[in-house]
Design a protein around this motif. Structure first.
Motif, PDB file in Angstrom:
ATOM      1  N   LEU A 248       0.804  -1.285  -0.003  1.00 45.77           N
ATOM      2  CA  LEU A 248      -0.539   0.056   0.448  1.00 45.77           C
ATOM      3  C   LEU A 248       1.290   1.187   0.369  1.00 45.77           C
ATOM      4  N   ASN A 249       2.014   1.088  -0.265  1.00 43.19           N
ATOM      5  CA  ASN A 249       3.560   2.537  -0.205  1.00 43.19           C
ATOM      6  C   ASN A 249       3.082   2.937   1.811  1.00 43.19           C
ATOM      7  N   TRP A 250       2.185   2.951   2.402  1.00 39.49           N
ATOM      8  CA  TRP A 250       2.003   3.730   3.688  1.00 39.49           C
ATOM      9  C   TRP A 250       2.584   2.755   4.792  1.00 39.49           C
ATOM     10  N   LYS A 251       2.931   3.670   5.980  1.00 37.86           N
ATOM     11  CA  LYS A 251       3.619   3.180   7.187  1.00 37.86           C
ATOM     12  C   LYS A 251       2.787   3.342   7.991  1.00 37.86           C
ATOM     13  N   LEU A 252       2.252   2.233   8.077  1.00 35.05           N
ATOM     14  CA  LEU A 252       1.383   2.267   9.922  1.00 35.05           C
ATOM     15  C   LEU A 252       2.148   3.124  10.815  1.00 35.05           C
ATOM     16  N   GLY A 253       1.018   3.979  11.665  1.00 35.03           N
ATOM     17  CA  GLY A 253       1.922   4.221  13.137  1.00 35.03           C
ATOM     18  C   GLY A 253       0.995   4.038  14.052  1.00 35.03           C
ATOM     19  N   GLU A 254       0.677   3.881  15.454  1.00 40.76           N
ATOM     20  CA  GLU A 254       0.470   3.125  16.411  1.00 40.76           C
ATOM     21  C   GLU A 254      -1.261   2.624  16.039  1.00 40.76           C
ATOM     22  N   HIS A 255      -1.486   1.240  16.162  1.00 40.65           N
ATOM     23  CA  HIS A 255      -2.569   1.490  15.859  1.00 40.65           C
ATOM     24  C   HIS A 255      -3.423   1.269  17.703  1.00 40.65           C
ATOM     25  N   VAL A 256      -4.475   2.003  17.210  1.00 41.03           N
ATOM     26  CA  VAL A 256      -5.418   2.126  18.254  1.00 41.03           C
ATOM     27  C   VAL A 256      -6.669   0.619  18.630  1.00 41.03           C
ATOM     28  N   PRO A 257      -6.665  -0.653  19.062  1.00 39.18           N
ATOM     29  CA  PRO A 257      -7.296  -1.624  18.712  1.00 39.18           C
ATOM     30  C   PRO A 257      -8.628  -1.561  18.846  1.00 39.18           C
ATOM     31  N   GLY A 258      -8.808  -0.723  20.114  1.00 42.49           N
ATOM     32  CA  GLY A 258      -9.928  -0.181  20.868  1.00 42.49           C
ATOM     33  C   GLY A 258     -11.472   0.347  19.372  1.00 42.49           C
ATOM     34  N   LYS A 259     -10.810   0.415  19.107  1.00 40.42           N
ATOM     35  CA  LYS A 259     -11.473   1.279  18.045  1.00 40.42           C
ATOM     36  C   LYS A 259     -12.180   0.100  17.048  1.00 40.42           C
ATOM     37  N   THR A 260     -11.840  -0.662  16.826  1.00 33.57           N
ATOM     38  CA  THR A 260     -12.259  -2.653  15.415  1.00 33.57           C
ATOM     39  C   THR A 260     -13.275  -2.500  16.201  1.00 33.57           C
ATOM     40  N   PHE A 261     -13.405  -3.660  17.184  1.00 32.62           N
ATOM     41  CA  PHE A 261     -14.953  -3.831  17.315  1.00 32.62           C
ATOM     42  C   PHE A 261     -15.135  -3.342  19.025  1.00 32.62           C
ATOM     43  N   GLU A 262     -17.073  -3.098  19.086  1.00 31.74           N
ATOM     44  CA  GLU A 262     -17.034  -2.216  19.981  1.00 31.74           C
ATOM     45  C   GLU A 262     -18.798  -2.630  20.893  1.00 31.74           C
ATOM     46  N   MET A 263     -18.693  -3.220  21.820  1.00 33.57           N
ATOM     47  CA  MET A 263     -20.239  -4.269  21.921  1.00 33.57           C
ATOM     48  C   MET A 263     -20.536  -3.434  23.514  1.00 33.57           C
ATOM     49  N   ASN A 264     -20.202  -2.512  24.172  1.00 27.84           N
ATOM     50  CA  ASN A 264     -21.094  -2.161  25.160  1.00 27.84           C
ATOM     51  C   ASN A 264     -22.294  -1.331  24.857  1.00 27.84           C
ATOM     52  N   GLN A 265     -22.734  -1.405  23.864  1.00 27.19           N
ATOM     53  CA  GLN A 265     -24.031  -0.683  23.792  1.00 27.19           C
ATOM     54  C   GLN A 265     -25.342  -2.473  23.565  1.00 27.19           C
ATOM     55  N   LEU A 266     -24.716  -3.311  23.384  1.00 26.67           N
ATOM     56  CA  LEU A 266     -25.209  -4.742  23.109  1.00 26.67           C
ATOM     57  C   LEU A 266     -25.626  -5.178  24.863  1.00 26.67           C
ATOM     58  N   LYS A 267     -25.343  -4.102  25.689  1.00 25.45           N
ATOM     59  CA  LYS A 267     -25.703  -4.435  27.457  1.00 25.45           C
ATOM     60  C   LYS A 267     -27.459  -3.842  27.671  1.00 25.45           C
ATOM     61  N   ASP A 268     -27.533  -3.093  27.167  1.00 28.15           N
ATOM     62  CA  ASP A 268     -28.539  -1.816  27.078  1.00 28.15           C
ATOM     63  C   ASP A 268     -30.263  -3.078  26.525  1.00 28.15           C
ATOM     64  N   PRO A 269     -30.849  -3.195  27.944  1.00 22.87           N
ATOM     65  CA  PRO A 269     -31.898  -4.068  27.241  1.00 22.87           C
ATOM     66  C   PRO A 269     -32.803  -2.979  26.333  1.00 22.87           C
ATOM     67  N   HIS A 270     -33.012  -2.082  25.832  1.00 24.98           N
ATOM     68  CA  HIS A 270     -33.541  -1.424  24.735  1.00 24.98           C
ATOM     69  C   HIS A 270     -32.608  -1.648  23.164  1.00 24.98           C
ATOM     70  N   PHE A 271     -31.686  -2.457  23.023  1.00 23.38           N
ATOM     71  CA  PHE A 271     -30.859  -2.201  22.530  1.00 23.38           C
ATOM     72  C   PHE A 271     -31.037  -3.934  21.677  1.00 23.38           C
ATOM     73  N   HIS A 272     -32.064  -3.593  20.882  1.00 26.53           N
ATOM     74  CA  HIS A 272     -32.228  -4.585  19.554  1.00 26.53           C
ATOM     75  C   HIS A 272     -31.590  -5.127  18.664  1.00 26.53           C
ATOM     76  N   LEU A 273     -31.011  -6.134  17.578  1.00 25.83           N
ATOM     77  CA  LEU A 273     -30.592  -6.770  16.778  1.00 25.83           C
ATOM     78  C   LEU A 273     -31.936  -6.111  15.403  1.00 25.83           C
ATOM     79  N   VAL A 274     -31.978  -5.289  15.261  1.00 27.51           N
ATOM     80  CA  VAL A 274     -32.730  -5.426  13.648  1.00 27.51           C
ATOM     81  C   VAL A 274     -32.338  -5.279  13.257  1.00 27.51           C
ATOM     82  N   THR A 275     -33.252  -6.293  11.759  1.00 26.05           N
ATOM     83  CA  THR A 275     -32.646  -6.554  10.151  1.00 26.05           C
ATOM     84  C   THR A 275     -33.240  -5.985   9.382  1.00 26.05           C
ATOM     85  N   ASP A 276     -33.291  -5.925   8.639  1.00 25.12           N
ATOM     86  CA  ASP A 276     -34.187  -5.914   7.154  1.00 25.12           C
ATOM     87  C   ASP A 276     -35.384  -6.190   6.551  1.00 25.12           C
TER      88      ASP A 276
END
Length: 399
Positions: A248-276
């Motif tokens: 890619l001709n690109w030098k990677l900087g420091e990786h911040v892995p916490g921004k890849t997957f976030e799941m805290n919203q799933l513990k909210d009882p009002h959160f639903h896995l809505v699909t089309d």
């Protein structure tokens, strides 16, 4: 039940007319166990012949039959159909002898359409690799697949592994599928010593120079990459740097892995896995692992799907005393989501359970190809896959 390979099983399941052709392709056309009158399940003469061959020739039969065996299943048939479509032979599955089992159809493809067979092997391998490490902080660009770039990546991987006494040689092969660019790297692994009978029947030690496997799956539109390698985290980061700079001709900087997957919203009882509705798919949280922010205590929750009204949120309510330890004090560090794919044109119905772990591990890439896109769509919709962050500290090589 796991599938177990054996030469006898393959000789029993593949029709004799294909076995005769197979023996000929491997250079044993002179072998004639009276093919015309040989019973369909009468494989003993064939097995005896292979067993009595010199070790090197018997090993060739073993390897070839194992390759056919790997595609002798439903997922193998799916891989063959996809490979045929990619090679502009979409009608090939309809041309297969319909009376044959999956073993016969896989062998038929190996003999009549070897290029389709080889491509199907690659697709099947992709679909069965698990636990990819993902990062979203790469540039969105067209990867450089020139011979010079590939050679540079080979050298970089070899250099990275050199201090560990492996990686002396490295070969990289490329493949594009569904707008994802795959780079398969095969650097030398540690050599192993084993005992083997030579062609004269003598037991001799041999040195086996194995390769290890590294796979990069780069999505140019998203600026994301998933990496498969059975290596420590530090080495995986080094591999990602090699790929980014060489391809890619690109030098990677420091990786911040916490921004890849976030799941805290799933513990909210009002959160639903809505699909089309048009996607004809439903989703349900079936497992969740929580970790306390202060003391690090972990709690595993699971749903019994055979009980009506059960849900992960009910499990949270029954397990965690929120008056003493509010949910805000807990982080969701892993979940399992069960997808049910209802009948839809161009897609077979079925069920799939995927797992996601904080900060950047997911097995979605290893699921069936026709389901990956829809699963990834909803991981983004539900903000589990956080999307592409600003690549702080990254820069074009030479800038």
């Amino acid at each position: 039940m796991s599938r177990q390979f054996s030469i006898a099983t393959m000789l029993r399941m593949v029709p004799n007319e294909l076995l005769q052709e197979f023996f000929s392709v491997l250079g044993h056309a002179d072998f004639d166990p009276d093919w015309e009158h040989l019973g369909q399940r009468e494989f003993d003469p064939l097995l005896d012949y292979i067993t009595d061959l010199p070790t090197s020739q018997a090993g060739e039969f073993d390897q070839e039959l194992q390759a056919v065996y790997e595609l002798s299943c439903q997922s193998g048939m799916t891989a063959i159909a996809e490979a045929a479509k990619l090679l502009d032979m979409a009608e090939l599955p309809l041309q297969m002898p319909q009376e044959m089992s999956v073993h016969g159809r896989a062998m038929w493809t190996r003999l009549r359409h070897p290029k389709v067979f080889e491509t199907a092997q690659l697709l099947h391998e992709i679909d069965h690799l698990s636990w990819w490490r993902k990062r979203n902080d790469l540039p969105s660009t067209t990867p450089n697949t020139s011979p010079e770039a590939i050679e540079a990546l080979e050298r970089a991987i070899s250099s990275l592994l050199k201090d560990q006494g492996r990686g002396r040689l490295c070969t990289v092969e490329t493949y594009t599928r569904d707008n994802v660019h795959y780079f398969f790297a095969y650097p030398d692994d540690y050599s192993e010593t084993a005992n083997q009978h030579d062609d004269n029947g003598n037991l001799v030690p041999i040195v086996i120079n194995k390769t290890m496997q590294v796979v990069f799956a780069y999505h140019s539109k998203e600026g994301s990459m998933e990496t498969y390698a059975k290596l420590p985290k530090r080495m995986k980061e080094g591999l990602e740097g090699c790929f980014s700079e060489c391809i890619l001709n690109w030098k990677l900087g420091e990786h911040v892995p916490g921004k890849t997957f976030e799941m805290n919203q799933l513990k909210d009882p009002h959160f639903h896995l809505v699909t089309d509705p048009q996607d004809r798919v439903t989703a349900e949280l079936v497992k969740m692992r929580l970790a306390h922010k202060t003391n690090g205590r972990k709690v595993d929750l699971a749903v019994d799907r055979t009980i009506d009204g059960e849900s992960i949120h009910k499990a949270i309510e029954q397990t965690i005393r929120t008056e003493a330890s509010p949910l805000s004090q807990w982080n969701v560090i892993a979940v399992a989501i069960h997808f049910e794919f209802l009948p839809k044109a161009g897609r077979k119905p079925g069920r799939q359970t995927i797992t996601v772990s904080f900060p950047n591990t997911c097995n979605v890439r290893s699921e069936r190809s026709e389901r990956v896109e829809i699963i990834q769509k909803y991981l983004k919709r539900w903000k589990i896959d956080c999307g592409r962050p600003t690549p702080a500290g990254s820069m074009a090589v030479g800038a």
